[in-house]
Design a protein around this motif. Structure first.
Motif, PDB file in Angstrom:
ATOM      1  N   GLU A  57      30.982 -28.258 -79.461  1.00 18.26           N
ATOM      2  CA  GLU A  57      31.806 -26.883 -78.904  1.00 18.26           C
ATOM      3  C   GLU A  57      31.805 -26.830 -77.328  1.00 18.26           C
ATOM      4  N   PRO A  58      32.337 -27.803 -76.728  1.00 15.35           N
ATOM      5  CA  PRO A  58      32.024 -27.596 -75.337  1.00 15.35           C
ATOM      6  C   PRO A  58      32.715 -26.399 -74.869  1.00 15.35           C
ATOM      7  N   PHE A  59      33.836 -26.100 -75.162  1.00 19.97           N
ATOM      8  CA  PHE A  59      34.542 -25.000 -74.442  1.00 19.97           C
ATOM      9  C   PHE A  59      33.885 -23.752 -74.713  1.00 19.97           C
ATOM     10  N   THR A  60      33.233 -23.442 -75.631  1.00 14.73           N
ATOM     11  CA  THR A  60      32.317 -22.119 -76.002  1.00 14.73           C
ATOM     12  C   THR A  60      31.342 -22.082 -74.940  1.00 14.73           C
TER      13      THR A  60
ATOM     14  N   TYR B 101      30.799 -23.936 -72.239  1.00 16.02           N
ATOM     15  CA  TYR B 101      30.909 -23.744 -70.918  1.00 16.02           C
ATOM     16  C   TYR B 101      31.775 -22.421 -70.308  1.00 16.02           C
ATOM     17  N   LEU B 102      32.134 -21.872 -71.272  1.00 15.68           N
ATOM     18  CA  LEU B 102      32.845 -20.423 -71.074  1.00 15.68           C
ATOM     19  C   LEU B 102      31.766 -19.457 -71.191  1.00 15.68           C
TER      20      LEU B 102
ATOM     21  N   ALA C 260      28.644 -20.362 -70.036  1.00 12.34           N
ATOM     22  CA  ALA C 260      28.222 -20.442 -68.856  1.00 12.34           C
ATOM     23  C   ALA C 260      28.791 -19.681 -67.501  1.00 12.34           C
ATOM     24  N   ALA C 261      30.212 -19.869 -67.807  1.00 12.06           N
ATOM     25  CA  ALA C 261      31.295 -19.258 -66.766  1.00 12.06           C
ATOM     26  C   ALA C 261      30.892 -17.718 -66.810  1.00 12.06           C
TER      27      ALA C 261
ATOM     28  N   TYR D 186      27.744 -16.946 -64.915  1.00  9.73           N
ATOM     29  CA  TYR D 186      27.788 -17.022 -63.589  1.00  9.73           C
ATOM     30  C   TYR D 186      28.757 -15.798 -62.859  1.00  9.73           C
ATOM     31  N   LEU D 187      29.365 -15.353 -63.662  1.00  7.65           N
ATOM     32  CA  LEU D 187      30.645 -14.324 -63.251  1.00  7.65           C
ATOM     33  C   LEU D 187      29.705 -13.082 -63.142  1.00  7.65           C
TER      34      LEU D 187
ATOM     35  N   GLY E  33      34.473 -16.158 -58.731  1.00  9.07           N
ATOM     36  CA  GLY E  33      33.190 -16.034 -59.258  1.00  9.07           C
ATOM     37  C   GLY E  33      32.375 -16.914 -60.022  1.00  9.07           C
ATOM     38  N   THR E  34      32.906 -18.100 -60.074  1.00  6.81           N
ATOM     39  CA  THR E  34      32.457 -19.179 -61.307  1.00  6.81           C
ATOM     40  C   THR E  34      32.534 -20.484 -60.361  1.00  6.81           C
TER      41      THR E  34
ATOM     42  N   VAL F 256      31.788 -25.591 -63.386  1.00  3.49           N
ATOM     43  CA  VAL F 256      32.026 -25.259 -64.573  1.00  3.49           C
ATOM     44  C   VAL F 256      33.632 -25.098 -64.904  1.00  3.49           C
TER      45      VAL F 256
ATOM     46  N   GLY G 295      35.699 -29.429 -72.316  1.00  5.41           N
ATOM     47  CA  GLY G 295      36.107 -28.117 -73.271  1.00  5.41           C
ATOM     48  C   GLY G 295      37.234 -28.362 -73.888  1.00  5.41           C
TER      49      GLY G 295
ATOM     50  N   GLN H 248      37.552 -29.575 -77.707  1.00  5.66           N
ATOM     51  CA  GLN H 248      37.166 -28.808 -78.945  1.00  5.66           C
ATOM     52  C   GLN H 248      38.311 -28.389 -79.772  1.00  5.66           C
TER      53      GLN H 248
END
Lengths: 228, 229
Positions: free
Chosen positions: A190-193, A195-196, A198-199, A202-203, B62-63, B67, B75, B78
């Motif tokens: 589930e890469p999207f989940t 990396y989201l 992670a984003a 960071y935010l 902000g990111t 990423v 991503g 998926q």
């Protein structure tokens, strides 16, 4: 939702923050020294400072990081061999990471600090000297306190870019938040989940930094008249 | 310094230079094109128009761009709907994802730069244009855009240089740009200094080229602000 990887991501966030804080400390020292060099009377110091800030700002972070990581590895081992050491020394990616990021943002902070120092009216320094203060006293009592206020907006920008740059340490193998997100993404498909996630982290870091530094800016601007 | 090894790898660096230039040009062109309408929306007094744009630029700025690149490149796979769509050959290519990620990123920064320049338009200029009977669109075309685009040049030159540095991330998703050429040379020859310093020299030259290009642009379009000679 994160299949139990939340704790791992948070641990990685800790490492990301540690990298950012350590790099910032290095960058501040380098930045102040370079700003001083660029404002000094010595032509050599000025030229060295200018060369450092120009070259570093003209080369991508990733290239410098790979240079320090792979090149540093080779240099350290060559040096160790010269000294008669026979084993193989591994460069710690944490050290390579903070050294590179600190080195890069030292150049950006140097420009921020230099601009702030230049914005302090020269009369203030002269008045300090006229009162019989030494140069160091003038620096500590007059220049630095005022520089903080003037440098804060630029410093905020530099810090936000620095935090985002720390994502690159995952490339040289540091187990930071980015790499943990990648591991979780691979394991769960589930890469999207991830990396989201992670984003989002960071935010959150940049948002908190922004609010905190804005409050600090307000604190340091007490007593300064605003035209509004 | 092993100059011979650098000479042997020079052709791959030149190819990398082309890849970097294409990535940069495509990202900047697409980003700027999208940023123009977004900047007008961002400065609009209507909240339903300005707030979403604010959110977009805030999240993107902000990111880390890494990423954003990974979200697109790794991503998207998926979702089965994406994998089975007709666009999948594009969406799964490193070229497409890199350009898309870079363009979205620079678009957010450029939107803020342009919005700032638009807001700095002196109110009197707009009032004068309205007094002369110009409509909204005419004011935009004749007054707002020309002066805002000029005012944005110095800040935009910084953004373009940051974007140049950002394109080095393309090497992480397998593209052989300048950084990719250096990484490839390093793993082939095990000469890290030669490989990465050569790439650094290329980037430095590109940065200087961009800086002088923008200096020319400023001389051409901001001549009225230059000190008198």
């Amino acid at each position: 939702m994160l299949h139990g990887y939340a704790a791992s991501l948070l641990e990685g966030t800790g490492l990301t923050l540690a990298v950012a804080a350590a790099s910032l400390a290095i960058a501040c020292v380098l930045g102040l020294a370079t700003a001083a060099a660029r404002l000094s009377g010595s032509r050599l110091a000025r030229a060295l400072g200018a060369a450092y800030t120009t070259v570093v700002r003209g080369v991508p972070d990733l290239v410098l990081m790979l240079l320090v990581f792979y090149g540093g590895q080779m240099a350290v081992n060559a040096l160790a061999a010269q000294l008669g050491y026979e084993g193989f020394l591994d460069i710690d990616p944490f050290v390579a990471g903070i050294a590179t990021i600190g080195f890069i943002f030292g150049a950006y902070l140097a420009e921020t600090f230099r601009g702030a120092i230049l914005a302090i009216p020269a009369g203030q320094r002269e008045a300090g000297l006229a009162f019989g203060m030494g140069r160091l006293q003038v620096l500590l009592r007059i220049t630095l306190p005022q520089m903080v206020r003037l440098a804060l907006p630029g410093f905020t920008n530099n810090w936000l870019v620095l935090v985002k740059s720390t994502a690159l340490v995952s490339i040289i193998g540091l187990n930071d938040m980015m790499q943990r997100a990648g591991q979780a993404a691979g394991a769960t498909r589930e890469p999207f989940t991830f990396y989201l996630a992670a984003a989002a982290i960071y935010l959150a870091i940049t948002t908190v930094s922004l609010l905190a530094l804005r409050a600090l800016e307000k604190r340091y601007s007490l007593g300064v008249r605003l035209a509004r | 310094m092993n100059l011979e090894a650098i000479g042997e790898s020079l052709p791959s660096f030149v190819e990398g230079l082309q890849v970097t230039a294409i990535l940069l040009a495509a990202a900047l062109a697409l980003g700027l094109a999208a940023a123009l309408p977004l900047a007008f929306a961002r400065t609009s007094t209507r909240a339903w128009l300005s707030k979403p744009v604010w959110l977009f630029t805030y999240v993107i700025r902000g990111t880390p761009m890494l990423v954003q690149l990974f979200l697109l490149y790794y991503g998207l796979a998926q979702f089965e709907a994406v994998r089975e769509s007709v666009a999948w050959p594009w969406l799964s290519s490193a070229w497409f994802c890199a350009i898309a990620a870079f363009a979205i990123n620079t678009c957010a920064y450029t939107t803020e730069i342009l919005a700032g320049a638009l807001e700095a338009t002196p109110a009197g200029e707009i009032e004068a244009a309205r007094a002369l009977g110009m409509g909204r669109a005419t004011v935009m075309r004749r007054i707002l855009l020309p002066s805002a685009l000029r005012r944005a040049i110095p800040a935009y030159s910084n953004e373009a240089i940051m974007m140049l540095q950002g394109t080095s991330l393309a090497s992480i998703v397998t593209l052989l740009d300048l950084t990719g050429a250096a990484r490839e040379m390093n793993s082939r020859t095990y000469l890290p200094f030669e490989a990465f310093l050569t790439a650094a020299a290329f980037y430095l030259a590109l940065t200087f080229a961009l800086v002088s290009l923008f200096h020319l642009a400023e001389r051409r379009w901001l001549a009225h602000l230059a000190p008198r000679r």
